[in-house]
Design an enzyme around this catalytic site. Structure first.
Site, PDB file in Angstrom:
ATOM      1  CG  HIS A   1      -5.167 -10.986   0.184  1.00 49.52           C
ATOM      2  ND1 HIS A   1      -5.233 -11.838  -0.989  1.00 49.52           N
ATOM      3  CD2 HIS A   1      -4.430  -9.810  -0.139  1.00 49.52           C
ATOM      4  CE1 HIS A   1      -4.386 -11.353  -1.990  1.00 49.52           C
ATOM      5  NE2 HIS A   1      -3.882 -10.166  -1.387  1.00 49.52           N
TER       6      HIS A   1
ATOM      7  CG  ASN B   1      -1.245 -11.222  -3.984  1.00 48.67           C
ATOM      8  OD1 ASN B   1      -2.505 -11.599  -4.280  1.00 48.67           O
ATOM      9  ND2 ASN B   1      -1.365  -9.778  -3.701  1.00 48.67           N
TER      10      ASN B   1
ATOM     11  CB  CYS C   1      -6.538  -8.610  -3.173  1.00 49.05           C
ATOM     12  SG  CYS C   1      -5.086  -8.739  -4.280  1.00 49.05           S
TER      13      CYS C   1
HETATM   14  O1  UT7 Z   1      -2.806  -7.706  -2.478  1.00 48.39           O
HETATM   15  C1  UT7 Z   1      -3.216  -6.522  -2.660  1.00 48.39           C
HETATM   16  C2  UT7 Z   1      -2.685  -5.486  -1.800  1.00 48.39           C
HETATM   17  N1  UT7 Z   1      -1.311  -5.610  -1.762  1.00 48.39           N
HETATM   18  C3  UT7 Z   1      -0.432  -5.449  -0.720  1.00 48.39           C
HETATM   19  O2  UT7 Z   1      -1.014  -5.664   0.415  1.00 48.39           O
HETATM   20  C4  UT7 Z   1       0.964  -5.200  -0.590  1.00 48.39           C
HETATM   21  C5  UT7 Z   1       1.393  -4.170   0.301  1.00 48.39           C
HETATM   22  N2  UT7 Z   1       2.918  -3.771   0.026  1.00 48.39           N
HETATM   23  C6  UT7 Z   1       3.870  -4.707   0.533  1.00 48.39           C
HETATM   24  O3  UT7 Z   1       3.617  -5.809   0.708  1.00 48.39           O
HETATM   25  C7  UT7 Z   1       5.315  -4.016   0.325  1.00 48.39           C
HETATM   26  O4  UT7 Z   1       5.188  -2.688   0.512  1.00 48.39           O
HETATM   27  C8  UT7 Z   1       6.277  -4.487  -0.797  1.00 48.39           C
HETATM   28  C9  UT7 Z   1       6.307  -6.032  -0.393  1.00 48.39           C
HETATM   29  C10 UT7 Z   1       5.483  -4.321  -2.080  1.00 48.39           C
HETATM   30  C11 UT7 Z   1       7.505  -3.890  -0.721  1.00 48.39           C
HETATM   31  O5  UT7 Z   1       8.049  -3.893   0.472  1.00 48.39           O
HETATM   32  P1  UT7 Z   1       8.695  -2.703   1.469  1.00 48.39           P
HETATM   33  O6  UT7 Z   1       9.139  -3.195   2.587  1.00 48.39           O
HETATM   34  O7  UT7 Z   1       7.526  -1.815   1.705  1.00 48.39           O
HETATM   35  O8  UT7 Z   1       9.706  -2.113   0.474  1.00 48.39           O
HETATM   36  P2  UT7 Z   1       9.581  -0.648  -0.188  1.00 48.39           P
HETATM   37  O9  UT7 Z   1       8.868  -0.795  -1.518  1.00 48.39           O
HETATM   38  O10 UT7 Z   1       9.695   0.507   0.750  1.00 48.39           O
HETATM   39  O11 UT7 Z   1      11.313  -0.897  -0.952  1.00 48.39           O
HETATM   40  C12 UT7 Z   1      12.372  -0.846  -0.034  1.00 48.39           C
HETATM   41  C13 UT7 Z   1      13.764  -0.783  -0.853  1.00 48.39           C
HETATM   42  C14 UT7 Z   1      13.733   0.276  -2.092  1.00 48.39           C
HETATM   43  O12 UT7 Z   1      14.956   0.613  -2.231  1.00 48.39           O
HETATM   44  P3  UT7 Z   1      15.855   1.890  -1.530  1.00 48.39           P
HETATM   45  O13 UT7 Z   1      14.528   3.012  -2.016  1.00 48.39           O
HETATM   46  O14 UT7 Z   1      15.547   1.814  -0.019  1.00 48.39           O
HETATM   47  O15 UT7 Z   1      16.972   2.205  -1.901  1.00 48.39           O
HETATM   48  C15 UT7 Z   1      13.123  -0.382  -3.245  1.00 48.39           C
HETATM   49  O16 UT7 Z   1      13.638   0.221  -4.566  1.00 48.39           O
HETATM   50  O17 UT7 Z   1      13.594  -1.902  -1.588  1.00 48.39           O
HETATM   51  C16 UT7 Z   1      14.008  -1.825  -2.982  1.00 48.39           C
HETATM   52  N3  UT7 Z   1      13.139  -2.874  -3.788  1.00 48.39           N
HETATM   53  C17 UT7 Z   1      13.680  -4.014  -3.906  1.00 48.39           C
HETATM   54  N4  UT7 Z   1      14.927  -4.477  -3.791  1.00 48.39           N
HETATM   55  C18 UT7 Z   1      15.241  -5.523  -4.285  1.00 48.39           C
HETATM   56  C19 UT7 Z   1      11.858  -2.824  -3.953  1.00 48.39           C
HETATM   57  N5  UT7 Z   1      11.465  -3.904  -4.771  1.00 48.39           N
HETATM   58  C20 UT7 Z   1      12.725  -4.664  -4.632  1.00 48.39           C
HETATM   59  C21 UT7 Z   1      12.929  -6.102  -5.153  1.00 48.39           C
HETATM   60  N6  UT7 Z   1      14.199  -6.616  -5.018  1.00 48.39           N
HETATM   61  N7  UT7 Z   1      12.149  -6.944  -5.757  1.00 48.39           N
END
Ligand code: UT7
Length: 329
Positions: free
Chosen positions: A256, A286, A116
């Site tokens: 980004h 993204n 990225c």
């Molecule tokens: O561009 C390259 C660099 N990349 C980045 O900068 C991305 C960095 N990371 C992020 O932007 C975030 O971590 C994400 C957007 C990928 C995820 O957001 P988050 O707030 O960190 O969510 P999480 O992964 O901690 O998940 C929270 C909950 C989980 O459920 P439980 O364990 O709390 O029951 C996930 O399973 O949300 C769940 N979850 C979803 N629910 C509905 C994960 N993906 C989804 C989804 N829809 N698509």
């Protein structure tokens, strides 16, 4: 004579027509528009459909448009650099293919892989060739067909990415405008958190790697989030500090587009309001190496000659960086 700088003298983007909405994703995986919007800021993304079309197609559309718009003949280009994580082939390079598709011949062209942060890296490389006086017209492209490596059964990644390309023309200037500073950084210890495991030399493709779904992008979202938030904000603050810029001096942050929350944190750290932040994550998601040039393309009409821009990125590797430039037209 004052120092030769590399100025962006034109920008063009390209996104494919097909719009993949959050509503459509709701039918594909266990997710909701509400979750995607509040956690990421994304509403829709573009997907390249069509047999045999790879990243070079996206890049070539952007470059073609750039040549037309800037009234530049293909034979006047001295170098083309393409930042991509989704090359058409392991080899030859996507930059080589783009040149061939747009009628640019007999010049150097090569790919840069920094995920990225790829566009920032490629811009940094291109800038050096202009500053030394070696070349006068360089095209830097950021292009990715992320849909080629996204697992549409994995809700944690498939909602994030889209396809697109953006290209800029770099030319020398001695009027104090252009790219004034760049910072690029990396830490390969980040590999376990964000990678495509198979298809390279460590794990060449086998039935087993396909069955294990190792040919898709894998991301440990929360781990990457922590690094991204800290490093993108730090590197933006660092480039401001070393160029004696306050929040008031910055006309635009060009971040980004991975997550709206990361962008907000960076803007806060830089002490600038969201009205000075380029944002298009809601419509493209993204697009990896394409996010920054696509932002410049979308906001081009609002930019004024002499505007101070800070570009910032974070991505797989890990890689991250920032650039400070004065808009040149
Ligand atoms: O561009 C390259 C660099 N990349 C980045 O900068 C991305 C960095 N990371 C992020 O932007 C975030 O971590 C994400 C957007 C990928 C995820 O957001 P988050 O707030 O960190 O969510 P999480 O992964 O901690 O998940 C929270 C909950 C989980 O459920 P439980 O364990 O709390 O029951 C996930 O399973 O949300 C769940 N979850 C979803 N629910 C509905 C994960 N993906 C989804 C989804 N829809 N698509």
């Amino acid at each position: 004579m004052s120092q030769i700088r590399a100025a962006i003298t034109g920008v063009q983007g390209y996104v494919p027509d097909y719009i993949l909405t959050n509503a459509e994703l709701e039918k594909m995986v266990d997710t909701t528009d509400e979750w995607i919007t509040t956690r990421t800021g994304i509403k829709e993304r573009r997907i390249l459909k069509g047999e045999g079309l790879g990243t070079s197609y996206l890049g070539a559309q952007a470059v073609k448009g750039l040549l037309e718009k800037t009234n530049t003949a293909p034979q006047d280009i001295d170098l083309l650099i393409c930042a991509t994580t989704t090359p058409d082939f392991v080899f030859p390079g996507t930059a080589n293919l783009i040149c061939n598709m747009v009628g640019i011949k007999d010049i150097g062209s090569f790919d840069v892989q920094a995920a990225c942060s790829g566009f920032l890296y490629a811009l940094t490389v291109g800038t050096q060739f202009i500053e030394t006086g070696k070349y006068r017209k360089i095209i830097v492209v950021g292009a990715d067909k992320m849909s080629a490596i996204v697992d549409y059964q994995d809700r944690t990644t498939c909602v994030l990415f889209g396809d697109g390309a953006g290209a800029v023309l770099l030319e020398p200037t001695t009027n104090g405008l252009g790219v004034l500073d760049t910072i690029i950084r990396s830490d390969g210890a980040g590999q376990p958190h964000l990678h495509q495991k198979a298809g390279g030399s460590r794990y060449p493709p086998t039935h087993d790697t396909v069955d294990k779904r190792w040919h898709y992008a894998y991301q440990d979202g929360p781990a990457v989030f922590k690094f991204a938030v800290v490093n993108m904000a730090n590197v933006s603050a660092e480039i401001m500090q070393r160029n004696h810029l306050t929040g008031d001096d910055v006309a635009w942050l060009v971040p980004h587009q991975a997550n709206k929350r990361i962008i907000l944190a960076t803007a806060n750290r830089m002490n600038i309001g969201m009205d000075k932040v380029m944002l298009n994550i809601h419509k493209y998601g993204n697009t990896t190496a394409a996010t920054i040039p696509l932002c410049l393309w979308d906001y081009e009409s609002q930019l004024k000659k002499g505007d101070n821009l800070v570009l910032a990125a974070f991505g797989g590797g890990f890689t991250w960086g920032a650039a400070y430039l004065k808009w040149a037209y």
